[in-house]
Design an enzyme around this catalytic site. Structure first.
Site, PDB file in Angstrom:
ATOM      1  N   TYR A 157       6.991  -0.884 -12.946  1.00  0.00           N
ATOM      2  CA  TYR A 157       6.259  -1.562 -14.010  1.00  0.00           C
ATOM      3  C   TYR A 157       6.362  -0.731 -15.272  1.00  0.00           C
ATOM      4  O   TYR A 157       6.167   0.483 -15.238  1.00  0.00           O
ATOM      5  CB  TYR A 157       4.792  -1.729 -13.605  1.00  0.00           C
ATOM      6  CG  TYR A 157       3.929  -2.423 -14.639  1.00  0.00           C
ATOM      7  CD1 TYR A 157       4.088  -3.785 -14.913  1.00  0.00           C
ATOM      8  CD2 TYR A 157       2.937  -1.733 -15.337  1.00  0.00           C
ATOM      9  CE1 TYR A 157       3.285  -4.427 -15.852  1.00  0.00           C
ATOM     10  CE2 TYR A 157       2.134  -2.364 -16.273  1.00  0.00           C
ATOM     11  CZ  TYR A 157       2.312  -3.714 -16.524  1.00  0.00           C
ATOM     12  OH  TYR A 157       1.516  -4.346 -17.456  1.00  0.00           O
ATOM     13  N   ASP A 252      10.377   6.497 -17.819  1.00  0.00           N
ATOM     14  CA  ASP A 252       9.011   6.045 -18.083  1.00  0.00           C
ATOM     15  C   ASP A 252       8.073   7.016 -17.366  1.00  0.00           C
ATOM     16  O   ASP A 252       7.846   6.914 -16.161  1.00  0.00           O
ATOM     17  CB  ASP A 252       8.831   4.611 -17.575  1.00  0.00           C
ATOM     18  CG  ASP A 252       7.404   4.109 -17.800  1.00  0.00           C
ATOM     19  OD1 ASP A 252       6.526   4.930 -18.139  1.00  0.00           O
ATOM     20  OD2 ASP A 252       7.174   2.897 -17.622  1.00  0.00           O
ATOM     21  N   LYS A 280      -1.290   7.231 -20.703  1.00  0.00           N
ATOM     22  CA  LYS A 280      -2.303   7.721 -19.768  1.00  0.00           C
ATOM     23  C   LYS A 280      -2.769   9.145 -20.096  1.00  0.00           C
ATOM     24  O   LYS A 280      -3.509   9.346 -21.045  1.00  0.00           O
ATOM     25  CB  LYS A 280      -1.806   7.572 -18.338  1.00  0.00           C
ATOM     26  CG  LYS A 280      -1.459   6.081 -18.046  1.00  0.00           C
ATOM     27  CD  LYS A 280      -1.412   5.720 -16.609  1.00  0.00           C
ATOM     28  CE  LYS A 280      -0.825   4.342 -16.392  1.00  0.00           C
ATOM     29  NZ  LYS A 280      -1.773   3.295 -16.059  1.00  0.00           N
TER      30      LYS A 280
HETATM   31  N1  PMP Z   1       4.621   2.325 -17.532  1.00  0.00           N
HETATM   32  C1  PMP Z   1       4.060   2.683 -16.389  1.00  0.00           C
HETATM   33  C2  PMP Z   1       4.842   3.520 -15.417  1.00  0.00           C
HETATM   34  C3  PMP Z   1       2.748   2.287 -16.096  1.00  0.00           C
HETATM   35  O1  PMP Z   1       2.192   2.646 -14.914  1.00  0.00           O
HETATM   36  C4  PMP Z   1       2.042   1.508 -17.031  1.00  0.00           C
HETATM   37  C5  PMP Z   1       0.603   1.052 -16.790  1.00  0.00           C
HETATM   38  N2  PMP Z   1       0.075   1.233 -15.568  1.00  0.00           N
HETATM   39  C6  PMP Z   1       2.679   1.162 -18.220  1.00  0.00           C
HETATM   40  C7  PMP Z   1       3.957   1.584 -18.442  1.00  0.00           C
HETATM   41  C8  PMP Z   1       1.976   0.331 -19.253  1.00  0.00           C
HETATM   42  O2  PMP Z   1       0.975   1.072 -19.855  1.00  0.00           O
HETATM   43  P1  PMP Z   1      -0.277   0.351 -20.548  1.00  0.00           P
HETATM   44  O3  PMP Z   1      -1.093  -0.259 -19.457  1.00  0.00           O
HETATM   45  O4  PMP Z   1      -0.966   1.454 -21.276  1.00  0.00           O
HETATM   46  O5  PMP Z   1       0.263  -0.679 -21.485  1.00  0.00           O
END
Ligand code: PMP
Length: 439
Positions: A157, A252, A280
């Site tokens: 994701y 990511d 995060k």
């Molecule tokens: N990349 C990863 C690996 C994530 O786990 C997440 C959210 N859990 C995101 C991107 C998206 O981040 P956000 O919820 O702050 O938009």
């Protein structure tokens, strides 16, 4: 809340009247009652628990029930809730004004700190969410290479930008909508998705489309189909394939950055990506994320280059204060070995408890991130992750909630240990899990 909040026990009163009443009101004015789908508890049953405060490794709901927290706000809270250094930094920053729409010193300090921790980010931009970071990194990769396609992995994701909602993980799994409605076929058609940990599939995709692929985007440690580590050689293979094809490698590290180590997964695995996304932990629990990489690549961005990306609240003073305070504590304490020790202790305890209860359970743990899969075998990709027993997880989740332990409300998410968790808390959690697994 004064000091530590203690966990509720199976004997405590567990009314959730106020949560239920807020849920009813929320359903009238917010779609599904929530501002992010997984919060709705659809995958585990029951209504969401409305929280009112947190301290250290505990959270307290609006009815006064207290829980040991392993969600950690889905990853940011590596220092636990309301860490004094973070709270003080936020208060101080807010008192001086919450937003200017003009540059501030903390943005420079935070960018310098991130770049020093992860040297592959020679230049970086601060944004407000992981979604924005990943969406922007893709735009930069496309602008730099002049190519249009991207390759991602099933079950990873990267936020909810259109081109990334293809075979996506996290809530997209348990909602059974791997391809979201509202994403056009043309956009989805630019995204190739292949199995995680499968270099042969990546090679085949490059053999077919290599000249059109702008980037591979990958979670170096998958966390959105549950925690799944990269197989030995997988990340190095991606680096080789992208370098040979002139495509960008985007790590990511929204979850793993400053979480697996201060230098992220790239520091531990010794791979240098072209671009990296962060979120995060880097925002210390406030809305802040970042993306960056090689200077020549980031040069495509406006105002210097032709690729546009902007944000009213990008590099917000309060958010940068929380991020700086968090990174400061992490740099000083370097708590990573201790976090891993505690997470391992928890994982080992859960494994023993499950064995005793005759429940098939595979703890998949990387550093302070873990998922307990209700499976016979340890998953290595999306297909094998999906073999986990969601019904059993839902029962376990509810039994733990009743015992005062707050877990991710889905089988396919990560749990997080923070610096506020102690040996006692871990032991207490294992004891409660032993009950929950036999309940
Ligand atoms: N990349 C990863 C690996 C994530 O786990 C997440 C959210 N859990 C995101 C991107 C998206 O981040 P956000 O919820 O702050 O938009």
């Amino acid at each position: 809340m004064s000091g530590q909040v203690t966990a509720i026990t199976a004997e405590s009163p567990r009314s959730r009247e106020r949560s239920a009443s807020l849920e009813a009101r929320a359903n009238a004015v917010i779609p599904g009652g929530v501002n992010s789908p997984v919060r709705a508890f659809k995958a585990v049953g029951g209504g969401p628990v409305y929280m009112r405060r947190g301290a250290g490794c505990y959270v307290e709901d609006v009815d006064g029930n207290r829980y040991i927290d392993y969600l950690g706000s889905w990853g940011p809270l590596i220092l636990g809730h309301a860490h004094p250094a973070v709270v003080a930094a936020v208060q101080e920053a807010a008192a001086d004004g919450t937003s200017f729409g003009a540059p501030t010193e903390r943005e420079v300090l935070l960018a310098e700190k991130i770049s020093a921790a992860m040297p592959s980010l020679e230049q970086l931009r601060l944004v407000s969410s992981g979604t924005e970071a990943c969406m922007s990194a893709l735009r930069v990769a496309r602008a730099f290479t002049g190519r249009s396609k991207i390759l991602k992995f099933d079950g990873c994701y990267h936020g909810h930008a259109d081109s990334l909602l293809v075979q996506a993980g996290s809530g997209a799994i348990t909602f059974g909508v791997p391809d979201s409605a509202g994403v056009s076929a043309a956009v989805a058609g630019e995204t190739i998705s292949v199995p995680y940990n499968d270099l042969d599939s990546v090679r085949s995709a490059f053999a077919a489309y290599g000249a059109d692929i702008a980037a591979i985007i990958v979670e170096p440690i998958a966390a959105n189909m549950g925690v799944i580590p990269p197989a030995p050689g997988f990340l190095a293979g991606l680096r080789e394939i992208t370098a040979a094809a002139g495509a960008m490698l985007i790590f990511d590290e929204v979850v793993s950055g400053f979480r697996y180590s201060y230098g992220g997964a790239q520091g531990v695995f010794g791979i240098v990506p072209d671009l990296t996304t962060l979120g995060k932990v880097v925002g210390g629990g406030l809305p802040l994320a970042a993306y960056g990489g090689r200077r020549d690549i980031m040069a495509v961005l406006a105002p210097n280059g032709p690729a546009y990306q902007a944000g009213t609240l990008s590099g917000n003073p309060v958010a940068t204060a929380a991020g700086l305070a968090t990174l400061q504590v992490l740099a000083e304490q370097q708590p990573y070995a201790e976090l891993e020790r505690l997470a391992t202790k928890l994982g080992d305890g859960l494994t023993v408890a499950a064995n005793e209860a005759g429940v098939p359970l595979q703890v998949s743990q990387v550093g302070s991130m873990m998922t307990a899969f209700f499976s016979e075998t340890r998953p290595t990709d999306y297909t094998t992750a999906m073999l986990a027993d969601r019904t059993r997880y839902a029962a376990y989740f509810r039994a733990m909630l009743e015992r005062g332990v707050y877990l991710a409300p889905s089988q396919f998410e990560a749990g997080f240990v923070s610096t506020a968790h102690t040996d006692d808390v871990i032991e207490q959690t294992i004891a409660l899990a032993r009950e929950a697994l036999t309940a």
